[in-house]
Design a protein around this motif. Structure first.
Motif, PDB file in Angstrom:
ATOM      1  N   GLU A  71      -9.518  17.912  19.348  1.00  0.00           N
ATOM      2  CA  GLU A  71     -10.107  18.926  20.221  1.00  0.00           C
ATOM      3  C   GLU A  71     -10.891  18.227  21.343  1.00  0.00           C
ATOM      4  O   GLU A  71     -11.593  17.248  21.113  1.00  0.00           O
ATOM      5  N   ARG A  72     -10.739  18.764  22.539  1.00  0.00           N
ATOM      6  CA  ARG A  72     -11.364  18.158  23.718  1.00  0.00           C
ATOM      7  C   ARG A  72     -12.875  18.006  23.554  1.00  0.00           C
ATOM      8  O   ARG A  72     -13.439  16.965  23.910  1.00  0.00           O
ATOM      9  N   LYS A  73     -13.539  19.015  23.011  1.00  0.00           N
ATOM     10  CA  LYS A  73     -15.001  18.951  22.884  1.00  0.00           C
ATOM     11  C   LYS A  73     -15.435  17.775  22.022  1.00  0.00           C
ATOM     12  O   LYS A  73     -16.507  17.214  22.229  1.00  0.00           O
ATOM     13  N   TYR A  74     -14.619  17.383  21.059  1.00  0.00           N
ATOM     14  CA  TYR A  74     -14.938  16.224  20.227  1.00  0.00           C
ATOM     15  C   TYR A  74     -14.592  14.927  20.950  1.00  0.00           C
ATOM     16  O   TYR A  74     -15.351  13.966  20.901  1.00  0.00           O
ATOM     17  N   ALA A  75     -13.451  14.902  21.618  1.00  0.00           N
ATOM     18  CA  ALA A  75     -13.031  13.700  22.339  1.00  0.00           C
ATOM     19  C   ALA A  75     -14.009  13.344  23.450  1.00  0.00           C
ATOM     20  O   ALA A  75     -14.190  12.177  23.784  1.00  0.00           O
ATOM     21  N   CYS A 121     -11.863   8.665  16.152  1.00  0.00           N
ATOM     22  CA  CYS A 121     -11.748  10.132  16.099  1.00  0.00           C
ATOM     23  C   CYS A 121     -12.645  10.710  15.013  1.00  0.00           C
ATOM     24  O   CYS A 121     -13.303  11.736  15.220  1.00  0.00           O
ATOM     25  N   GLN A 122     -12.686  10.053  13.868  1.00  0.00           N
ATOM     26  CA  GLN A 122     -13.570  10.507  12.793  1.00  0.00           C
ATOM     27  C   GLN A 122     -15.023  10.444  13.238  1.00  0.00           C
ATOM     28  O   GLN A 122     -15.821  11.335  12.927  1.00  0.00           O
ATOM     29  N   PHE A 123     -15.365   9.396  13.984  1.00  0.00           N
ATOM     30  CA  PHE A 123     -16.727   9.273  14.490  1.00  0.00           C
ATOM     31  C   PHE A 123     -17.049  10.382  15.478  1.00  0.00           C
ATOM     32  O   PHE A 123     -18.153  10.917  15.474  1.00  0.00           O
ATOM     33  N   PHE A 124     -16.104  10.750  16.343  1.00  0.00           N
ATOM     34  CA  PHE A 124     -16.331  11.851  17.282  1.00  0.00           C
ATOM     35  C   PHE A 124     -16.715  13.124  16.527  1.00  0.00           C
ATOM     36  O   PHE A 124     -17.667  13.817  16.896  1.00  0.00           O
ATOM     37  N   TYR A 125     -15.976  13.429  15.471  1.00  0.00           N
ATOM     38  CA  TYR A 125     -16.265  14.630  14.676  1.00  0.00           C
ATOM     39  C   TYR A 125     -17.635  14.498  13.986  1.00  0.00           C
ATOM     40  O   TYR A 125     -18.420  15.440  13.961  1.00  0.00           O
ATOM     41  N   ASP A 142     -17.545   0.399  22.733  1.00  0.00           N
ATOM     42  CA  ASP A 142     -18.026  -0.078  24.027  1.00  0.00           C
ATOM     43  C   ASP A 142     -17.049   0.320  25.130  1.00  0.00           C
ATOM     44  O   ASP A 142     -17.448   0.829  26.184  1.00  0.00           O
ATOM     45  N   PHE A 143     -15.758   0.123  24.889  1.00  0.00           N
ATOM     46  CA  PHE A 143     -14.715   0.478  25.880  1.00  0.00           C
ATOM     47  C   PHE A 143     -14.735   1.977  26.180  1.00  0.00           C
ATOM     48  O   PHE A 143     -14.654   2.395  27.334  1.00  0.00           O
ATOM     49  N   LEU A 144     -14.859   2.797  25.133  1.00  0.00           N
ATOM     50  CA  LEU A 144     -14.826   4.245  25.281  1.00  0.00           C
ATOM     51  C   LEU A 144     -16.176   4.823  25.724  1.00  0.00           C
ATOM     52  O   LEU A 144     -16.252   6.000  26.063  1.00  0.00           O
ATOM     53  N   ASP A 145     -17.195   3.992  25.711  1.00  0.00           N
ATOM     54  CA  ASP A 145     -18.544   4.440  26.066  1.00  0.00           C
ATOM     55  C   ASP A 145     -18.937   5.626  25.196  1.00  0.00           C
ATOM     56  O   ASP A 145     -19.267   6.706  25.682  1.00  0.00           O
ATOM     57  N   ALA A 146     -18.849   5.402  23.875  1.00  0.00           N
ATOM     58  CA  ALA A 146     -19.135   6.479  22.911  1.00  0.00           C
ATOM     59  C   ALA A 146     -20.389   6.172  22.121  1.00  0.00           C
ATOM     60  O   ALA A 146     -20.757   5.069  21.911  1.00  0.00           O
TER      61      ALA A 146
END
Length: 102
Positions: free
Chosen positions: A24-28, A64-68, A98-102
């Motif tokens: 889902e976009r909101k998580y990504a 992805c698991q971390f995003f959720y 670091d690459f994804l800036d998350a």
């Protein structure tokens, strides 16, 4: 999903080994890179398909698991449960973060 349409409200993240993760976009959008890319107006924004040439499928699964996880606990005050990362994946996950800036 290869070459197919990404459903509205979702993003397809593609690992370096071409494994696709529909999220889902909101998580990504926990990732500032993903958010900026989707707001850019470039081809990736239109297709909602983002290739991540330096991120393996094993690492992207953890990302992805971390995003959720991050969204689930974003409003929780006080201690949060730990996000468990297998020791063998720690360095790769840190580089991807670091690459994804998350």
């Amino acid at each position: 999903m290869e070459g197919g349409d990404v459903p509205p409200g979702y993003v397809c993240l593609v690992s370096c080994d071409k494994h696709e993760f529909l999220i889902e976009r909101k998580y990504a959008e926990v990732s500032k890179l993903v958010k900026r890319t989707l707001e850019s107006g470039f081809g990736e924004a239109l297709s909602r398909r983002i290739e991540l040439p330096t991120v393996s499928k094993e690492c992207l699964l953890l990302v992805c698991q971390f995003f959720y996880y991050r969204m689930k606990y974003k409003d929780v005050r006080g201690p949060k449960p730990e996000f468990d990362i297998p020791l063998k994946d720690t360095v790769e996950l840190m580089m991807a973060s670091d690459f994804l800036d998350a």
